[in-house]
Write a protein that holds these residues in place. Structure first.
Motif, PDB file in Angstrom:
ATOM      1  N   MET A 277       0.735  -1.119  -0.020  1.00 44.53           N
ATOM      2  CA  MET A 277       0.166  -0.132   0.241  1.00 44.53           C
ATOM      3  C   MET A 277       0.952   1.179   0.115  1.00 44.53           C
ATOM      4  O   MET A 277       1.913   1.226   0.788  1.00 44.53           O
ATOM      5  CB  MET A 277      -0.873   0.011   1.166  1.00 44.53           C
ATOM      6  CG  MET A 277      -2.386   0.605   1.177  1.00 44.53           C
ATOM      7  SD  MET A 277      -3.468   0.204   2.103  1.00 44.53           S
ATOM      8  CE  MET A 277      -2.800  -0.046   3.747  1.00 44.53           C
ATOM      9  N   SER A 278       0.471   2.442  -0.692  1.00 47.12           N
ATOM     10  CA  SER A 278       1.379   3.473  -0.785  1.00 47.12           C
ATOM     11  C   SER A 278       1.313   4.246   0.478  1.00 47.12           C
ATOM     12  O   SER A 278       0.417   4.173   1.498  1.00 47.12           O
ATOM     13  CB  SER A 278       0.741   4.467  -1.903  1.00 47.12           C
ATOM     14  OG  SER A 278      -0.603   4.979  -1.479  1.00 47.12           O
ATOM     15  N   GLY A 279       2.191   4.965   0.696  1.00 46.46           N
ATOM     16  CA  GLY A 279       2.147   5.621   1.873  1.00 46.46           C
ATOM     17  C   GLY A 279       1.028   6.744   1.990  1.00 46.46           C
ATOM     18  O   GLY A 279       0.664   6.918   3.300  1.00 46.46           O
ATOM     19  N   GLU A 280       0.601   7.266   0.958  1.00 41.80           N
ATOM     20  CA  GLU A 280      -0.533   8.260   1.283  1.00 41.80           C
ATOM     21  C   GLU A 280      -1.606   7.503   1.443  1.00 41.80           C
ATOM     22  O   GLU A 280      -2.845   7.916   2.276  1.00 41.80           O
ATOM     23  CB  GLU A 280      -0.813   8.594  -0.244  1.00 41.80           C
ATOM     24  CG  GLU A 280      -1.718  10.017  -0.636  1.00 41.80           C
ATOM     25  CD  GLU A 280      -1.865  10.518  -2.037  1.00 41.80           C
ATOM     26  OE1 GLU A 280      -3.072  10.578  -2.331  1.00 41.80           O
ATOM     27  OE2 GLU A 280      -1.138  10.282  -2.572  1.00 41.80           O
ATOM     28  N   ALA A 281      -1.868   6.150   1.036  1.00 40.17           N
ATOM     29  CA  ALA A 281      -3.258   5.248   1.323  1.00 40.17           C
ATOM     30  C   ALA A 281      -3.201   4.809   2.916  1.00 40.17           C
ATOM     31  O   ALA A 281      -4.044   5.135   3.622  1.00 40.17           O
ATOM     32  CB  ALA A 281      -3.039   4.132   0.762  1.00 40.17           C
ATOM     33  N   THR A 282      -1.880   4.780   3.289  1.00 42.30           N
ATOM     34  CA  THR A 282      -1.626   4.221   4.688  1.00 42.30           C
ATOM     35  C   THR A 282      -2.186   5.539   5.750  1.00 42.30           C
ATOM     36  O   THR A 282      -2.647   5.426   6.657  1.00 42.30           O
ATOM     37  CB  THR A 282      -0.225   3.859   4.920  1.00 42.30           C
ATOM     38  OG1 THR A 282       0.091   2.862   4.116  1.00 42.30           O
ATOM     39  CG2 THR A 282       0.092   3.569   6.541  1.00 42.30           C
TER      40      THR A 282
END
Ligand SMILES: O=C(O)C(=O)C[C@]1(C(=O)O)C=C[C@@H](O)C=C1
Length: 85
Positions: free
Chosen positions: A1-6
């Motif tokens: 998962m991308s850092g943004e999604a996290t």
């Protein structure tokens, strides 16, 4: 998962946690009010239960939230009655 999604998920979860705290506080407030009503009724010779009132409450939850709402109302009422010791 991308850092943004996290990060987004963490923020949304913080929102959920804040809402759950409010729901719990509201339930506690509801149980205290319910206890007052029940004690008052019992002090005056009545019973703990007010069946017709409970049916209206369950119906209100069901109208807004469906069958799960009716089950939730039943649980809320059980908790509220259990608080009346
Ligand atoms: O409204 C009442 O008469 C109450 O006693 C409160 C309450 C409730 O928690 O909503 C609790 C017990 C009764 O059976 C009905 C409703």
């Amino acid at each position: 998962m991308s850092g943004e999604a996290t990060e987004s998920i963490a923020a949304w979860r913080a929102g959920i946690d804040a809402l759950d705290e409010k729901v719990i506080a509201l339930l506690e407030e509801r149980m205290a009010l319910s206890r007052q009503i029940q004690h008052s009724r019992m002090r005056n010779g009545g019973s703990r239960l007010a069946a017709a009132r409970e049916r209206r409450i369950v119906q209100r939850y069901a109208d807004r939230l469906g069958d799960d709402g009716a089950r939730l109302a039943a649980l809320v009422l059980t908790m509220s009655r259990g608080a009346a010791v």
